[in-house]
Write a protein that holds these residues in place. Structure first.
Motif, short mmCIF file in Angstrom:
data_model
loop_
_atom_site.label_atom_id
_atom_site.label_comp_id
_atom_site.label_asym_id
_atom_site.label_seq_id
_atom_site.Cartn_x
_atom_site.Cartn_y
_atom_site.Cartn_z
N LYS A 2 8.40 53.29 25.02
CA LYS A 2 8.33 54.76 25.07
C LYS A 2 8.55 55.39 23.70
CE LYS A 2 12.99 54.93 27.06
NZ LYS A 2 13.74 55.32 28.24
N PHE A 3 9.13 54.59 22.76
CA PHE A 3 9.33 55.12 21.42
C PHE A 3 8.11 54.89 20.52
CE2 PHE A 3 13.63 54.40 22.98
CZ PHE A 3 14.19 55.64 22.73
N LEU A 6 6.30 57.90 18.95
CA LEU A 6 7.11 58.52 17.89
C LEU A 6 6.99 57.70 16.60
CD1 LEU A 6 9.30 60.58 17.03
CD2 LEU A 6 11.01 59.00 17.90
N LYS A 9 3.39 58.02 15.17
CA LYS A 9 3.12 59.32 14.53
C LYS A 9 3.83 59.41 13.18
CE LYS A 9 1.59 62.26 18.18
NZ LYS A 9 1.52 63.62 18.69
N ASN A 10 5.01 58.82 13.09
CA ASN A 10 5.71 58.84 11.81
C ASN A 10 5.02 57.97 10.77
OD1 ASN A 10 7.84 60.68 12.09
ND2 ASN A 10 9.01 59.23 13.31
N ARG A 13 2.26 59.98 9.32
CA ARG A 13 2.67 61.34 8.95
C ARG A 13 1.98 61.77 7.66
NH1 ARG A 13 8.11 64.20 9.16
NH2 ARG A 13 8.35 63.06 11.09
N ARG A 285 16.85 65.08 7.18
CA ARG A 285 17.27 66.10 8.14
C ARG A 285 16.78 65.76 9.56
NH1 ARG A 285 17.99 72.15 8.73
NH2 ARG A 285 18.49 72.38 6.56
N GLU A 286 15.53 65.32 9.64
CA GLU A 286 14.98 64.97 10.95
C GLU A 286 15.77 63.85 11.62
OE1 GLU A 286 10.38 65.69 9.97
OE2 GLU A 286 10.81 64.04 11.30
N VAL A 289 18.79 65.21 12.98
CA VAL A 289 18.51 65.93 14.23
C VAL A 289 18.41 64.93 15.39
CG1 VAL A 289 16.77 67.31 15.46
CG2 VAL A 289 17.40 67.90 13.12
N LEU A 290 17.69 63.84 15.15
CA LEU A 290 17.55 62.83 16.20
C LEU A 290 18.92 62.29 16.61
CD1 LEU A 290 14.45 60.73 15.04
CD2 LEU A 290 14.55 62.38 16.90
N ARG A 291 19.77 62.09 15.61
CA ARG A 291 21.11 61.57 15.94
C ARG A 291 21.92 62.62 16.68
NH1 ARG A 291 23.96 58.98 11.09
NH2 ARG A 291 25.37 58.33 12.74
N LEU A 293 20.67 64.64 18.77
CA LEU A 293 20.16 64.60 20.14
C LEU A 293 20.71 63.41 20.93
CD1 LEU A 293 16.36 65.41 19.63
CD2 LEU A 293 18.20 66.97 20.22
N PHE A 295 20.42 59.96 19.54
CA PHE A 295 19.89 58.67 19.06
C PHE A 295 21.01 57.97 18.29
CE2 PHE A 295 15.18 58.60 19.58
CZ PHE A 295 15.05 59.82 20.24
N LYS A 299 19.57 52.81 17.14
CA LYS A 299 18.23 53.27 17.55
C LYS A 299 17.45 53.77 16.33
CE LYS A 299 17.61 54.06 21.68
NZ LYS A 299 17.37 53.01 22.67
N ARG B 85 26.64 62.51 23.48
CA ARG B 85 25.83 63.67 23.07
C ARG B 85 24.51 63.72 23.87
NH1 ARG B 85 27.28 62.12 17.78
NH2 ARG B 85 25.26 61.10 17.49
N PHE B 93 19.54 74.69 16.62
CA PHE B 93 19.79 74.88 15.19
C PHE B 93 19.22 76.22 14.71
CE2 PHE B 93 19.23 70.39 16.08
CZ PHE B 93 20.32 69.80 15.48
N VAL B 101 5.50 66.33 13.37
CA VAL B 101 4.35 65.51 13.79
C VAL B 101 4.25 65.40 15.32
CG1 VAL B 101 4.16 64.14 11.70
CG2 VAL B 101 5.72 63.39 13.49
N LEU B 114 15.92 58.86 25.73
CA LEU B 114 17.17 58.11 25.75
C LEU B 114 17.70 57.91 27.17
CD1 LEU B 114 18.81 60.00 22.75
CD2 LEU B 114 17.83 57.72 22.70
#
Lengths: 388, 249
Positions: A2-3, A6, A9-10, A13, A285-286, A289-291, A293, A295, A299, B85, B93, B101, B114
């Motif tokens: 499922k990842f 992601l 796409k990276n 990028r 920064r991204e 953000v993932l962390r 959320l 992650f 991960k 979390r 934010f 992307v 997750l």
């Protein structure tokens, strides 16, 4: 799984950068595969021996440019274990012109003994007797016949360089060797002796068909010992070792090729690592953000390693595919060069493809490791404050 | 105290800048009830964002404790915190922080990756979240194709998609024009009143704070003022907030 979207796409990028990085993996990988195939070809078992043919070759100890007395052939023939002996003289010269396309091996030989020593070859067209009976006749490999579109009875004119004479030969027979290139032209040495009396008495190499493997080993030593103290000392080796000798004239080829391969792997690694480091740095920064959320560090590490692995795998698969597809035309283009023997031996060896895949995976994992660890360990709050 | 969701006690947070140690929060005690909408206000450097980060589990206190529900997050390991979390926090934010992307749908889906939810269930959850924020028709749009207000609404959808225990927002209207900011505030208010979400926001914007049911003022790392709507009425609360903002400016 499922990842995967992601990660994918990276990877794409920054398309230009990705394409350039993939290209920087493909091209060196192609070179590695070629060099690996070259080494594998060097290490291949003697194709003649696999058919029960045990041939050895005697030449002057100093090198191929120094001839041996023709009488050596008779002396060798009388040794125990020697079934048949034949003499070879490299004629050289040119066919039509000096272009690589018109280059092929040309030898003056003893027709009757040649077919005894090379009795694993088959005559596919014409007949050996026709050749024996025509002093200006020639025996031509099937590969050459196909390449030049020749037929039995056609005339081949060779303009000499080592031997200053022009010879006109008629194709009388076509031979084929199993699993080996059949790309040489043989003609009767008597023809050359007639037009060039100075040619008489000299022989370039003496080829010996031995009774078995043990006899081949014993004879090689025996021959060299026999002529050790003569004005023409010899060096006798197996057919394969002799053919490899042409390559080893370049020096320690195996060491050179292995060293180059290692350097190329390191270069790919540095390029891929640079791309991954840039990619991770741009996304500090991204990643934070993932962390945020949820992650985990693990991960994040997996995602970034996944990106570098996919990037390397895309390059690796395209590179290996291009190698497999491109090998045939490459071999065809090399068939007209002095390394045609090697070119024909090169193929997509499974061990080379496996090596390419292992290098790809290693590049993928190692290039992403440092950026992945850094990204996964950076404090989240620091990452969120990151600008750039 | 009926039903406290967040309990913060003796909270200290120090930072090191070279050899210098800076105390951002000094012995803070603070409680947020379940279902509250709290605005943390205060001048720059007062420790409000640090407090928010600590409550959200993205930073660690120097000492003291933080309970969210029955979980003492201040004693969790990094991996436990990450897992916590993902189940309990929705973070909004100031600069939206969408992944450029990915489409709006994919951005909202991120926290669900997750969870053990399957593809169909994830889709259903994302569609609901985007419906709540009014962006059902923008699912396949990339962030660059959205306005600031729309991006923030996608970020809110991402924050609520896992139905977290707590929504935290750091200056959620800070980058928006007045109209978009108003829409975001209405949405947050709705999430609190209609969906019973506990919300803690950090803001400098008095209009944002006016939507909260409680305003907590921090100054130099200590709680300076704690104003509740029940005490003063929502209209007066708004007035007081605006007045506070005037004084500060």
């Amino acid at each position: 799984m499922k990842f995967f979207p992601l990660i994918f796409k990276n990877v794409f990028r920054k398309k230009t950068r990705t394409v350039l990085t993939i290209g920087s993996i493909i091209l060196p990988l192609l070179v590695i595969c070629l060099m690996g195939s070259f080494l594998s070809a060097l290490n291949m078992p003697d194709p003649a021996q696999t058919r029960g043919m045990f041939r050895i070759v005697t030449r002057h100890k100093v090198g191929l440019a120094s001839p041996l007395p023709v009488s050596y052939a008779e002396k060798i023939r009388q040794l125990d274990g020697a079934i048949a002996v034949t003499k070879f003289n490299w004629f050289g010269g040119k066919y039509i012109d000096d272009s690589a396309r018109n280059f092929f091996a040309r030898f003056a030989v003893d027709p009757e003994t040649l077919v005894l020593v090379f009795d694993d070859a088959t005559i596919t067209s014409g007949s050996a007797n026709d050749w024996f009976n025509d002093r200006a006749g020639s025996l031509v490999g099937e590969d050459l016949i196909k390449k030049f579109g020749w037929n039995i009875g056609d005339q081949v004119v060779l303009i000499g360089d080592i031997y200053p004479t022009t010879i006109q030969l008629t194709i009388r027979a076509v031979y084929k060797l199993q699993n080996e290139p059949s790309d040489a032209l043989f003609f009767n040495r008597k023809y050359l002796e007639e037009v060039l009396p100075s040619f008489q008495g000299n022989v370039g190499t003496i080829w010996i068909k031995c009774r078995d493997g043990a006899a081949a080993t014993k004879l090689a030593d025996e021959i060299d010992q026999m002529f050790e103290n003569s004005p023409y000392p010899t060096k006798t080796e197996s057919e394969k070792a002799f053919q490899m000798g042409f390559v080893s004239m370049l020096g320690n080829v195996k060491l050179l090729v292995t060293s180059l391969t290692i350097i190329i792997v390191l270069v790919i690694l540095l390029i891929a690592a640079n791309t991954m480091a840039l990619s991770a740095r741009e996304r500090v920064r991204e990643i934070a953000v993932l962390r945020t959320l949820g992650f985990s560090s693990w991960k994040i590490l997996t995602l970034i390693l996944g990106e570098s692995l996919i990037l390397a795998l895309i390059g690796g698969i395209i590179g290996l595919g291009a190698f497999i597809i491109g090998l045939k035309p490459l071999k065809a283009s090399l068939m007209n060069t002095p390394i045609s023997g090697f070119a024909s031996a090169i193929k997509p060896f499974p061990e080379v493809l496996l090596l390419g895949l292992i290098i790809t995976l290693l590049v993928g994992l190692l290039s992403g490791l440092a950026p992945a660890i850094r990204a996964s360990q950076r404090p989240i709050t620091e990452g969120l404050r990151h600008v750039g | 105290m009926d039903n406290p969701l967040i309990r913060v006690g003796n909270l200290v947070k120090n930072y090191h800048r070279g050899s210098e140690e800076l105390t951002v929060l000094s012995g803070l005690n603070f409680i947020v009830e379940d279902g509250e909408f709290v605005a943390l206000m205060g001048p720059s450097g007062s420790g409000k964002t640090t407090l928010l980060n600590l409550i959200a589990g993205i930073d660690r206190p120097t000492s003291g404790y933080i309970f969210v529900g029955t979980d003492e997050i201040s004693s969790m390991t990094d991996s436990q915190l990450a897992d916590w979390r993902s189940r309990h926090i929705g973070f909004i934010f100031q600069t939206y922080n969408l992944i450029p992307v990915l489409t709006a749908f994919e951005n909202v889906e991120l926290p669900l990756l997750l969870t053990p939810l399957g593809r169909v269930e994830r889709r259903k959850h994302v569609e609901i979240a985007l419906y709540i924020v009014g962006l059902s028709d923008r699912m396949s749009h990339y962030p660059r194709q959205l306005s600031g207000g729309q991006e923030q609404r996608v970020a809110i959808a991402r924050a609520i998609v896992t139905d977290p225990t707590l929504l935290v927002a750091d200056e959620p209207t800070g980058d928006l024009d007045a109209k978009s900011a108003e829409e975001i505030l209405i949405l947050l208010e709705r999430l609190n009143s209609e969906f019973k979400k506990t919300i803690v926001i950090v803001t400098h914007d008095p209009r944002a704070a006016a939507r909260a049911r409680r305003i907590v003022h921090l100054e130099k790392g200590v709680l300076k003022e704690d104003i509740k709507a029940e005490d003063r009425g929502s209209v007066r609360l708004a007035d007081s907030t605006l007045a506070f903002a005037d004084v500060k400016s």
